[in-house]
Design an enzyme around this catalytic site. Structure first.
Site, PDB file in Angstrom:
ATOM      1  N   GLU A 172       0.854  -1.204  -0.061  1.00 60.02           N
ATOM      2  CA  GLU A 172      -0.026  -0.108   0.161  1.00 60.02           C
ATOM      3  C   GLU A 172       0.856   1.138  -0.071  1.00 60.02           C
ATOM      4  O   GLU A 172       1.906   1.441   0.654  1.00 60.02           O
ATOM      5  CB  GLU A 172      -0.739  -0.009   1.511  1.00 60.02           C
ATOM      6  N   CYS A 222       3.044   8.368   1.415  1.00 59.42           N
ATOM      7  CA  CYS A 222       3.401   7.399   2.444  1.00 59.42           C
ATOM      8  C   CYS A 222       3.630   6.131   2.020  1.00 59.42           C
ATOM      9  O   CYS A 222       2.707   5.470   1.307  1.00 59.42           O
ATOM     10  CB  CYS A 222       2.362   7.215   3.576  1.00 59.42           C
ATOM     11  N   CYS A 239       5.489  -7.480   7.759  1.00 50.79           N
ATOM     12  CA  CYS A 239       6.359  -6.834   8.608  1.00 50.79           C
ATOM     13  C   CYS A 239       6.484  -8.027   9.757  1.00 50.79           C
ATOM     14  O   CYS A 239       5.586  -8.670  10.081  1.00 50.79           O
ATOM     15  CB  CYS A 239       5.708  -5.676   9.273  1.00 50.79           C
ATOM     16  N   CYS A 264       3.888  -5.438  16.192  1.00 52.99           N
ATOM     17  CA  CYS A 264       3.378  -4.548  16.868  1.00 52.99           C
ATOM     18  C   CYS A 264       1.758  -4.861  16.949  1.00 52.99           C
ATOM     19  O   CYS A 264       1.159  -5.331  16.016  1.00 52.99           O
ATOM     20  CB  CYS A 264       3.182  -3.223  16.478  1.00 52.99           C
ATOM     21  N   CYS A 274      -1.065  -3.167  14.951  1.00 53.12           N
ATOM     22  CA  CYS A 274      -0.944  -2.828  13.408  1.00 53.12           C
ATOM     23  C   CYS A 274      -1.388  -4.032  12.435  1.00 53.12           C
ATOM     24  O   CYS A 274      -1.093  -5.191  12.954  1.00 53.12           O
ATOM     25  CB  CYS A 274       0.647  -2.471  13.239  1.00 53.12           C
ATOM     26  N   GLU A 311       9.066  -2.550   8.221  1.00 50.75           N
ATOM     27  CA  GLU A 311      10.041  -1.554   9.127  1.00 50.75           C
ATOM     28  C   GLU A 311      11.249  -1.210   8.180  1.00 50.75           C
ATOM     29  O   GLU A 311      12.140  -2.207   7.949  1.00 50.75           O
ATOM     30  CB  GLU A 311      10.493  -2.649  10.429  1.00 50.75           C
ATOM     31  N   SER A 347      10.440   6.449   9.398  1.00 51.17           N
ATOM     32  CA  SER A 347       9.743   6.091  10.787  1.00 51.17           C
ATOM     33  C   SER A 347      10.121   4.872  11.114  1.00 51.17           C
ATOM     34  O   SER A 347      10.255   3.810  10.596  1.00 51.17           O
ATOM     35  CB  SER A 347       8.217   6.237  10.517  1.00 51.17           C
ATOM     36  N   SER A 359       8.363   5.299  16.513  1.00 52.87           N
ATOM     37  CA  SER A 359       7.146   5.214  17.056  1.00 52.87           C
ATOM     38  C   SER A 359       7.420   4.509  18.502  1.00 52.87           C
ATOM     39  O   SER A 359       7.774   3.567  18.687  1.00 52.87           O
ATOM     40  CB  SER A 359       6.311   3.852  16.058  1.00 52.87           C
ATOM     41  N   LEU A 360       6.855   5.515  19.362  1.00 53.59           N
ATOM     42  CA  LEU A 360       6.877   5.253  20.784  1.00 53.59           C
ATOM     43  C   LEU A 360       5.847   4.539  21.482  1.00 53.59           C
ATOM     44  O   LEU A 360       5.932   3.282  22.012  1.00 53.59           O
ATOM     45  CB  LEU A 360       7.300   6.447  21.539  1.00 53.59           C
ATOM     46  N   HIS A 361       4.657   5.135  21.802  1.00 46.72           N
ATOM     47  CA  HIS A 361       3.536   4.571  22.019  1.00 46.72           C
ATOM     48  C   HIS A 361       3.349   4.322  23.432  1.00 46.72           C
ATOM     49  O   HIS A 361       2.190   4.055  23.924  1.00 46.72           O
ATOM     50  CB  HIS A 361       3.024   3.385  21.065  1.00 46.72           C
ATOM     51  N   ASN A 364      -6.205   3.643  14.953  1.00 44.23           N
ATOM     52  CA  ASN A 364      -7.180   3.301  13.916  1.00 44.23           C
ATOM     53  C   ASN A 364      -7.748   1.720  14.367  1.00 44.23           C
ATOM     54  O   ASN A 364      -6.634   0.989  14.410  1.00 44.23           O
ATOM     55  CB  ASN A 364      -6.450   3.271  12.506  1.00 44.23           C
ATOM     56  N   CYS A 399      -2.442   1.554   8.246  1.00 47.41           N
ATOM     57  CA  CYS A 399      -1.374   0.596   7.636  1.00 47.41           C
ATOM     58  C   CYS A 399      -1.961  -0.565   7.391  1.00 47.41           C
ATOM     59  O   CYS A 399      -2.175  -1.581   8.314  1.00 47.41           O
ATOM     60  CB  CYS A 399      -0.158   0.511   8.556  1.00 47.41           C
TER      61      CYS A 399
END
Ligand code: SAH
Length: 346
Positions: A93, A106, A113, A117, A120, A161, A192, A215-217, A291, A334
């Protein structure tokens, strides 16, 4: 096509070597590079090379193109999400967004991946394969072709990643930045990462002026490890030390992304922890209302909670923005479009 190389996988230096090895002058490399990034479909379109040279190129190379398998355009903001298929049948995508200052894309760096996570969609089904730099270039080129417009900003924030496909990603940045080709300044490129620390140090050595986004979160190791398994390998403090070095060396501030997930990482206390963690850094925080992804139970934080979170961070002197939710009607999170596509073709 067997044994032929996708010309978009060659840097300008590689192309110079190719011509020099064959005994041709360097300016031929420049000509070829310029034509490729003017988006020719075929070497026969090259107007300033002799026939035998074009034949030689046809024997050694091909010009890879991606196919637009699907396109969804948001009726609200014009955001367009593309599902792009490469010649081995794999699809990724890319999302085109319109901002006041131009068009931003993007792009994905891998098919799938392996970072796992938990919130995701890209990670469902694991890593299929890395994309080549030529395929990443084509993500940008196919969208420019489709829109007949120039893209000004690139974010490596789609599926995958980037630092798990380091060499191809660096090659991609160098080619797209080349002034003889697409000429997109590194300051207009954001990379990122979920925090692959050794690669952040490698990236510092590249001496590029890209924006580094992390990407901390979560600002707390235990919670972060629960939602981002990479944290078990590289802790928050290791990530922060690497980021500080990045800002020192590049004089650029780092962006921290923080997807706000209801009841998981959106408490006042979480905002204070984040504030304390980042207050001494030259940085910027981007809050992303998470999301929802099919099959995952995470919910977006309430609007009030998001605003409070922002205010708390600002009290620590941290510049904070809430990401505009572009393309909310088109599965712009994503990996979601690809996931639906895979479900339909199987
Ligand atoms: N692997 C890289 C880049 C791809 S993910 C990275 O981790 O940074 C791009 C961004 O989208 C990351 O910040 C990621 O954490 C976030 N993201 C993934 N799934 C999401 C979701 N469901 N809602 C909101 N953001 C999400």
């Amino acid at each position: 096509m067997i044994n032929k190389i996708n010309i978009k996988n060659l840097t300008f230096a590689d192309i110079i070597n190719y011509f020099c090895d064959k005994g041709y002058p360097k300016y031929r490399a420049e000509q070829l590079f310029q034509w490729v990034y003017k988006d020719i479909e075929d070497f026969d379109q090259i107007k300033n090379m002799p026939k035998n040279m074009i034949e030689m190129l046809n024997n050694d190379f091909y010009i890879d193109r991606a196919v637009i398998e699907r396109k969804q355009k948001s009726q609200y903001d014009g955001t367009a999400k593309y599902l792009l298929k490469f010649n081995d049948g794999n699809a990724v995508e890319a999302v085109l967004m319109h901002y006041e200052h131009g068009r931003s894309i993007c792009i994905s760096t891998q098919v799938g991946c392996r970072m796992n996570c938990t919130f995701c969609a890209s990670t469902i089904g694991g890593l299929v394969r890395n994309l080549t730099c030529g395929e990443m270039l084509e993500e940008v080129m196919v969208v420019e072709r489709d829109e007949t417009a120039k893209i000004s900003n690139i974010v490596l924030m789609g599926s995958g990643e980037p630092f798990d496909n380091y060499d191809e990603v660096i090659k991609f940045i160098r080619i797209i930045n080349d002034s003889k080709g697409m000429n997109i300044g590194t300051r207009h490129i954001t990379i990122s990462t979920c925090g692959v620390v050794p690669k952040i140090y490698d990236f510092i050595k590249e001496k590029l002026q890209c924006t580094l986004a992390i990407s901390l979160h979560s600002a707390e190791d235990q919670r972060r490890s629960e939602i981002m398994p990479v944290n078990k390998k590289y802790s928050i403090s290791e990530v922060i030390v690497a980021c500080k070095q990045y800002t020192e060396e590049t004089k650029r501030r780092v962006t921290f992304e923080y997807a706000l997930i209801k009841d998981i990482n959106d408490a006042k206390e979480d905002a204070h922890k984040l504030g304390n963690l980042l207050k001494s850094m030259r940085c910027h925080v981007n809050l992303i209302p998470v999301n929802s992804v099919e099959g995952k139970t995470y919910l977006k934080s309430e609007r009030n909670t998001i605003n409070d979170f922002k205010e708390t961070l600002e009290r620590y002197g941290i510049e904070t923005t809430i990401r505009r939710e572009l393309g909310s009607d088109i599965d712009a999170a994503c990996g979601q479009l690809r996931q639906k596509y895979i479900e339909q073709i199987n």
